[in-house]
Structure formats: C-alpha cells, structure tokens
Motif scaffolding. Sequence first.
Motif, mmCIF file in Angstrom:
data_model
loop_
_atom_site.group_PDB
_atom_site.id
_atom_site.type_symbol
_atom_site.label_atom_id
_atom_site.label_comp_id
_atom_site.label_asym_id
_atom_site.label_seq_id
_atom_site.Cartn_x
_atom_site.Cartn_y
_atom_site.Cartn_z
ATOM 1 N N ASN B 81 -71.018 -2.597 29.806
ATOM 2 C CA ASN B 81 -70.497 -3.833 29.230
ATOM 3 C C ASN B 81 -70.750 -4.990 30.190
ATOM 4 O O ASN B 81 -71.351 -4.814 31.259
ATOM 5 C CB ASN B 81 -69.026 -3.690 28.846
ATOM 6 N N ARG B 82 -70.275 -6.172 29.834
ATOM 7 C CA ARG B 82 -70.619 -7.360 30.608
ATOM 8 C C ARG B 82 -70.055 -7.321 32.021
ATOM 9 O O ARG B 82 -70.647 -7.908 32.926
ATOM 10 C CB ARG B 82 -70.223 -8.627 29.852
ATOM 11 N N LEU B 83 -68.949 -6.649 32.229
ATOM 12 C CA LEU B 83 -68.437 -6.531 33.596
ATOM 13 C C LEU B 83 -69.370 -5.696 34.449
ATOM 14 O O LEU B 83 -69.767 -6.083 35.550
ATOM 15 C CB LEU B 83 -67.038 -5.879 33.588
ATOM 16 N N ALA B 84 -69.733 -4.521 33.915
ATOM 17 C CA ALA B 84 -70.579 -3.599 34.681
ATOM 18 C C ALA B 84 -71.977 -4.189 34.909
ATOM 19 O O ALA B 84 -72.556 -4.025 35.992
ATOM 20 C CB ALA B 84 -70.676 -2.264 33.950
ATOM 21 N N LEU B 85 -72.502 -4.876 33.897
ATOM 22 C CA LEU B 85 -73.842 -5.464 34.051
ATOM 23 C C LEU B 85 -73.841 -6.518 35.156
ATOM 24 O O LEU B 85 -74.730 -6.546 36.018
ATOM 25 C CB LEU B 85 -74.296 -6.092 32.721
ATOM 26 N N GLN B 86 -72.824 -7.364 35.146
ATOM 27 C CA GLN B 86 -72.754 -8.398 36.183
ATOM 28 C C GLN B 86 -72.533 -7.779 37.557
ATOM 29 O O GLN B 86 -73.127 -8.210 38.544
ATOM 30 C CB GLN B 86 -71.628 -9.385 35.869
ATOM 31 N N ALA B 87 -71.690 -6.750 37.597
ATOM 32 C CA ALA B 87 -71.420 -6.086 38.880
ATOM 33 C C ALA B 87 -72.700 -5.472 39.441
ATOM 34 O O ALA B 87 -72.997 -5.595 40.630
ATOM 35 C CB ALA B 87 -70.351 -5.008 38.691
ATOM 36 N N ASP B 88 -73.488 -4.825 38.559
ATOM 37 C CA ASP B 88 -74.746 -4.227 39.009
ATOM 38 C C ASP B 88 -75.722 -5.290 39.498
ATOM 39 O O ASP B 88 -76.455 -5.085 40.467
ATOM 40 C CB ASP B 88 -75.397 -3.440 37.860
ATOM 41 N N LYS B 138 -71.883 -19.064 39.053
ATOM 42 C CA LYS B 138 -70.672 -18.724 38.289
ATOM 43 C C LYS B 138 -70.921 -17.477 37.456
ATOM 44 O O LYS B 138 -72.047 -17.227 37.022
ATOM 45 C CB LYS B 138 -70.302 -19.890 37.369
ATOM 46 N N ASP B 139 -69.845 -16.729 37.199
ATOM 47 C CA ASP B 139 -69.986 -15.565 36.338
ATOM 48 C C ASP B 139 -69.762 -15.977 34.889
ATOM 49 O O ASP B 139 -69.552 -17.157 34.587
ATOM 50 C CB ASP B 139 -69.060 -14.421 36.786
ATOM 51 N N MET B 140 -69.793 -14.993 33.994
ATOM 52 C CA MET B 140 -69.671 -15.296 32.564
ATOM 53 C C MET B 140 -68.346 -15.955 32.213
ATOM 54 O O MET B 140 -68.249 -16.697 31.241
ATOM 55 C CB MET B 140 -69.787 -14.002 31.740
#
Lengths: 222, 287
Positions: B81-88, B138-140
Amino acid sequence: MIVANGKPLEEIIGVVKGHRKILVAGCNECVTVCEVGGTKEVGILASALRLHFLNQGVEAQVGETTLQRQCDREYVVGARVTVEPYEIVVSVACGVGCQFMAEEYNKVPVVPGVDTSFMGGALERGVWSERCQGCGTCLLAKTAGICPVSRCAKRVLNGPCGGSTKGKCEISKDVDCAWQLIVDRLSSLGRMEDYEVLTPIKDWSTDRAGGPRMRIKEEVAS
Amino acid sequence: MSFAQKLAQGRFVTLAELEPPKGVDVAAFVGHAQRIKGSVDAVVVPEMANAVMKLGSLGGCMLLANKGMETVMQVCCRDRNRLALQADLLSAAALGITNVMAVEGDAPNLGDHHKARPVYDLDELELMQVIAKLATGKDMAGVELEGAPNFTVGATINTGAMGTVQQELAALDKKLAAGAQYFVTPPVFDLDSLAAFTKHLGDREVKLIPNVLLLKSVGMARAIGRHLKHVHMPDELIERVKGAPDRVREGILVAQELIEGIKAAGYSGVMISPLGWEDRLPQILGA
C-alpha cells in the motif's frame, strides 16, 4: 443486487451435523433474484437435507421460511416465533442477512448456506456480473459509466495496465479490459479529453480503509 | 558515468534484467551480475515478476550495489500500500539506489501464490506522482521529509496493445505528465513494428528503451507469436531459429542483431532479458 453462490451441500451438512431441528431461512430480496436463497431454493435445500437425514436413518425436522428481508431488523425480529423452536438456522440470505439473524437470536446458531460474492447485475438468466465494490467515492462520471474499481483486476484508475492486450485482461482472455471499455466508450461519447487527464490519487478512506462503515440519514433516524 | 547521466545526455544505455533467486542462495545471481559488470549501465532487478514469490527488488539491488554495480529497483503496486511503497522508496534512496521503475505488477492469480489478496492501493501512474512528490520533500500526506529522495523514474509502455495509436499516445502522455523519464517497451523482435508506433511520437521527448528478450527455443518464439497479441513475432524469425544448426547460438545472434538495430535506429537504450539464461548474457553483450 448482492450476488451469492450456494455452498456445497456437504459443507452445510457438516455444519448442521448433530442438530435435529434445522430451519432453512431464505430472503425475498437479492438472493431471490439471483436464484440462490429465495423460497424456491429454500425448498430445494431443505429437501436435500431431509433426504440426507433419511438416508442416514436420523430423525430430524427441517423447517422452511423466507423472510421479506433478512437485512432489516423489523423483519428479522418478526420471525421470532418461527425461528426460536429450532436448534440451528441455515441462512441462505447474503452475509448481511445471516449476521442480522445471528445478532437477533442469541441462543440459536445461525450459519450461512451461501457464499456472498459481489454486487452486480444479471447479464442474462443465470449469468451475473460484478459492477460495484462500494468504494464510497463513485468515479463513474469520469470513466464513462464503467467502473475501474470493480471491473479492472488491478483497480487501475489510470489505465490500462501493461497486461491489457487487444481489449482483454491478462487474468483471462474471457475478461474484458475495463480500461479498453472505458476508452472505447469515451471515444464514442466524443470525450477522449477525459482520458487524457490524470485521475487524482484515490482516497480509499471511504472504502474499507476507514473501518466498518455506517450511513445515518439524520432526518429519518430516531 | 551513471545511468541517469548517460540517459540525460542522450547516450545509449544498456540495461540487463536479472531475476533474483527464490531463496537466499544469491551466489548465481551475484555471479551473473559480476560477469556483465562494465558491459551494462545498470541491472534491472524485477519485483516478483509474474507474481512469483522470490527475493525482492530492494534486496536484490542492495546485493548488487554492494558489489559496486548500479541497479534499477522495481516498485510494484500489487503487494504494497502507499505507506509501504513510500517506506521502500525512502529505504532505497537512503541506501543509495536512485533508479526506480514503477510497475503495476502481474495479477496474483498468474503467479505461484494465487490465493494472495492483491493490494493495488495505488496504480502505476499514481505511484509515479508519489515519487515526484517525495522529491519535493513531502510525503503523500503532505508531511515534511528529513531529506528528499531524488529518483530517475522509468515506466513501461505497452505499444501495440490498445485499439489505436492515438489512445496509446494519450496513455504515454499521462505517464510523461506523471514523471516518467524513460520507457521500457514490450519485447521487440521486429524493429519495423516498433517504428510504426514511434513515428507518431511527434515532438514528444520520449526516451524509449526497447526490450530484447532472448529466444531460447522455437517453442518459445511460437508461444510469443501466438499468445502475446501485441508483440509482433515475424514468421521468418521462427523459421530462421528452427532451421539453424545451433538454435541456442541462433537465439543469441538474433538478440545481438536486435541490439545493434536498436542502437542504429537511435533509441535511448536497450533492456536485455535473458529469462533464466543469465549465463548467456556475457556472450550477448560481447563481455
């Protein structure tokens, strides 16, 4: 409508095993229309269970009832006299109806007789197709009336993906690529400029991301 | 010179796709990469291609980066999901991986874990917009980052798959608007069929990187021709491989000729996919 599939008889028999008073409860709404949980199907399932018990030499009582709506407390409560004499209820309504029954009848186990599958419509007699996933933010105005959330295997909002080939989806040659349908329809509506716009990143909080959902219509809620 | 620099300067780039192992024995994976070090600009490490569970792209990229090789990490919408994608993406950037390719990911029912629940929180274009947003610091959610990642972003383009060239160009324009800096095409066996698309590009600045897939057998060539409707497999090519005294060698020759043709036609680069025959890569590349 909500579309469901009947559970295999063996599975239902396995769940009701040991009980001697079984009620098969149908619903007059969606499951009647999709021919899996109406009065007719209640009768068929009840007969199959009776035949099973007969073959096993077991004396059991299998009752039949069909509620107007199992997803409406008014009708569920109204079935008390019918339900309470039984040891177990096999609900052939959707998962909503089955739960409403279970929530009302604390002392009677209520088990599902169907697998609830999707929200869809009848393409023809005996053929139902998914059309909506209840994501809570309808995009149909921008996608020419074809839903990428329910009809694209990957829920792609800016499609098609690389798996689309000549109008078909990579998951099966029998599945239309939703985005090809969208593009074709936008084209025939003369609205291809809609396709050229990037869809904003979807807010899934109105979907399951926000947890179980409620809708309250203030003017009628007491 | 880095992959990004060469791409920016319009110099021909060579990518090779290397599948990480299904397991933790990485000797062959790293060994294959080391044999082509110096002959390729970067190694593309797929993220569970065909929805087959294996060592992931981030891990594969790190293994190769530790041996001094440049890599392209695939970021896949299917499993995160968008959290994991950004974290990666943050993890990758912090570990020195600056080339990423956004991919939708094949549906799980095509792979070896067909009971998996797919994620697809973001699609490929949404993911590319997120990568661009992260670069702004900035993040999403609009929250400030402690250090912004800056990626060279690649995307896929599915030439020949849609109804008309106009539709494909519209899809391409959306990916350009979302931040794609280069595009990898489906496998190419006939440069004329690709040219039929590229002649419509007009004044778009599109860096196209055709994919050269190593033909391993006549059966494979026939299957591609039969099942990949948007990939043109010339009959003469099937006949050529079929009639060759050494079909394996012929497949390698075909790949070499395609690479030369892609160079001569002025494309931005090439991506070579050996599909399990990684040990033939040095031969294809003349390494």
